[in-house]
Design an enzyme around this catalytic site. Structure first.
Site, PDB file in Angstrom:
ATOM      1  N   ILE A   1      -4.089   4.521   0.772  1.00  0.00           N
ATOM      2  CA  ILE A   1      -4.543   4.808   2.130  1.00  0.00           C
ATOM      3  C   ILE A   1      -5.671   5.830   2.123  1.00  0.00           C
ATOM      4  O   ILE A   1      -6.626   5.740   2.901  1.00  0.00           O
ATOM      5  CB  ILE A   1      -3.373   5.339   2.987  1.00  0.00           C
ATOM      6  CG1 ILE A   1      -2.218   4.337   3.007  1.00  0.00           C
ATOM      7  CG2 ILE A   1      -3.829   5.643   4.407  1.00  0.00           C
ATOM      8  CD1 ILE A   1      -0.889   4.956   3.419  1.00  0.00           C
TER       9      ILE A   1
ATOM     10  N   TYR B   1       0.839  -1.187   0.000  1.00  0.00           N
ATOM     11  CA  TYR B   1       0.000   0.000   0.000  1.00  0.00           C
ATOM     12  C   TYR B   1       0.879   1.244   0.000  1.00  0.00           C
ATOM     13  O   TYR B   1       2.067   1.205   0.322  1.00  0.00           O
ATOM     14  CB  TYR B   1      -0.937   0.008   1.214  1.00  0.00           C
ATOM     15  CG  TYR B   1      -0.226   0.101   2.550  1.00  0.00           C
ATOM     16  CD1 TYR B   1       0.039   1.343   3.135  1.00  0.00           C
ATOM     17  CD2 TYR B   1       0.179  -1.046   3.234  1.00  0.00           C
ATOM     18  CE1 TYR B   1       0.685   1.433   4.360  1.00  0.00           C
ATOM     19  CE2 TYR B   1       0.818  -0.962   4.454  1.00  0.00           C
ATOM     20  CZ  TYR B   1       1.072   0.275   5.014  1.00  0.00           C
ATOM     21  OH  TYR B   1       1.717   0.366   6.216  1.00  0.00           O
ATOM     22  N   CYS B   2       0.276   2.363  -0.375  1.00  0.00           N
ATOM     23  CA  CYS B   2       0.945   3.667  -0.335  1.00  0.00           C
ATOM     24  C   CYS B   2      -0.133   4.734  -0.182  1.00  0.00           C
ATOM     25  O   CYS B   2      -1.305   4.414   0.069  1.00  0.00           O
ATOM     26  CB  CYS B   2       1.796   3.896  -1.577  1.00  0.00           C
ATOM     27  SG  CYS B   2       0.847   3.925  -3.119  1.00  0.00           S
ATOM     28  N   THR B   3       0.214   5.990  -0.338  1.00  0.00           N
ATOM     29  CA  THR B   3      -0.726   7.080  -0.068  1.00  0.00           C
ATOM     30  C   THR B   3      -1.952   7.033  -0.978  1.00  0.00           C
ATOM     31  O   THR B   3      -3.089   7.004  -0.521  1.00  0.00           O
ATOM     32  CB  THR B   3      -0.030   8.440  -0.209  1.00  0.00           C
ATOM     33  OG1 THR B   3       1.143   8.457   0.609  1.00  0.00           O
ATOM     34  CG2 THR B   3      -0.961   9.567   0.210  1.00  0.00           C
TER      35      THR B   3
END
Length: 306
Positions: A212, A183-185
């Site tokens: 996220i 996952y990332c922003t």
């Protein structure tokens, strides 16, 4: 009675990206820059042969108008497009920048237009990362992970995204780690990372669709496996569930995100230093930062520090 969001938050923000083959980048840059200037849009957009990426803001109607333009040129609504709001102007100016990659990894085999992992909707993410056979990786950098992470996730402690492939080579094994979730922003880094990991022989690679930000928007706090805030690259610093503005701010000496409690640390000096950088600041830089801070205070008419 329904509250008018635009009365509370005068700025609308769009975080977007799409992997799509582009040509004639200079002409696209000029067209977009002109439209953004006309509509008083601020923020940054990156253009590369692999697509478009960026975050922009403006008055709600103007922001909607520029998104229409970007959708006409790049079909951004077929990629990732997320909206939020801010009480203050989140960016000082508008920049449209040609780049070699919209998210720099320097790994030619990582090409999401040809090979990409399995997208996981936020509503299904908790089940994926709760599986004990799944390795959960945060593909962001350590100043971002300091603000918040998913429970049980591995933090590679990278300073730059280009370091992520080295972490994978040193700590993960396709023969042993059969299932990986990342996952990332906003989804762009984990999407590209999923392409890289598949090219390295990892069998099952998942990534959080919309990142996220989408998770925090969709998943109620009481059902969430997210702890802390999500660092964002604008004046809000971080957001929480429902994409509400958090209470973090930024150390102007080193750029590290700070909690309100960190303001009470002996090393904290507004506009100059915090506990993360105080010991490493030279006297010359400390003096320069104080001068800059005093100048900004005078510009705002708040008086000068002693």
């Amino acid at each position: 009675m329904v509250m008018n969001m635009t009365n509370t938050y005068p700025y609308k923000i769009a975080a977007l990206y799409r992997f799509v083959a582009l040509s004639d980048i200079p002409a696209l840059k000029d067209r977009i820059a002109a439209e953004c200037a006309r509509l008083n849009i601020c923020g940054t957009l990156l253009l590369a042969p692999e697509g478009i990426n960026g975050t922009i803001a403006g008055a709600p109607d103007d922001l909607d108008a520029i998104v229409d333009v970007l959708d006409e040129l790049f079909a951004v609504r077929q990629g990732e497009l997320k909206y939020s709001h801010a009480s203050d102007k989140p960016f000082k100016r508008m920049k449209v920048r040609p780049k070699k990659e919209i998210i720099t990894m320097k790994q030619p085999e990582a090409d999401p237009t040809k090979l990409v992992g399995t997208y996981v909707a936020p509503k299904d993410w908790n089940a994926i990362i709760s599986d004990p056979d799944v390795v959960v990786l945060d593909t962001r950098n350590q100043y971002e992970t300091a603000v918040g992470t998913f429970r049980g996730a591995i933090d590679p402690k990278t300073e730059f995204f280009t370091e992520f492939p080295d972490f994978v080579k040193q700590h993960l094994d396709p023969a042993k780690h059969k299932k990986v979730a990342m996952y990332c922003t906003g989804g762009i880094r984990c999407e590209k990372a999923s392409s890289y990991m598949l090219s390295q022989g990892f069998e099952e690679v998942y990534h959080l669709k919309g990142g996220i930000l989408q998770y925090l928007e969709d998943i109620p706090a009481e059902e969430s496996l997210w702890d802390g805030g999500c660092f964002v690259f604008d004046q809000r610093v971080a957001v929480t569930h429902g994409l509400k503005e958090g209470t973090w701010d930024i150390c102007l000496g080193c750029g590290h995100p700070l909690t309100p409690e960190e303001h009470d640390h002996d090393a904290y000096e507004a506009g100059v230093s915090c506990s993360h950088c105080h010991a490493g600041l030279s006297d010359e830089r400390r003096t320069m930062l104080r001068q800059r801070h005093n100048f900004l205070i005078r510009e705002r008419g708040e008086g000068t520090r002693a």
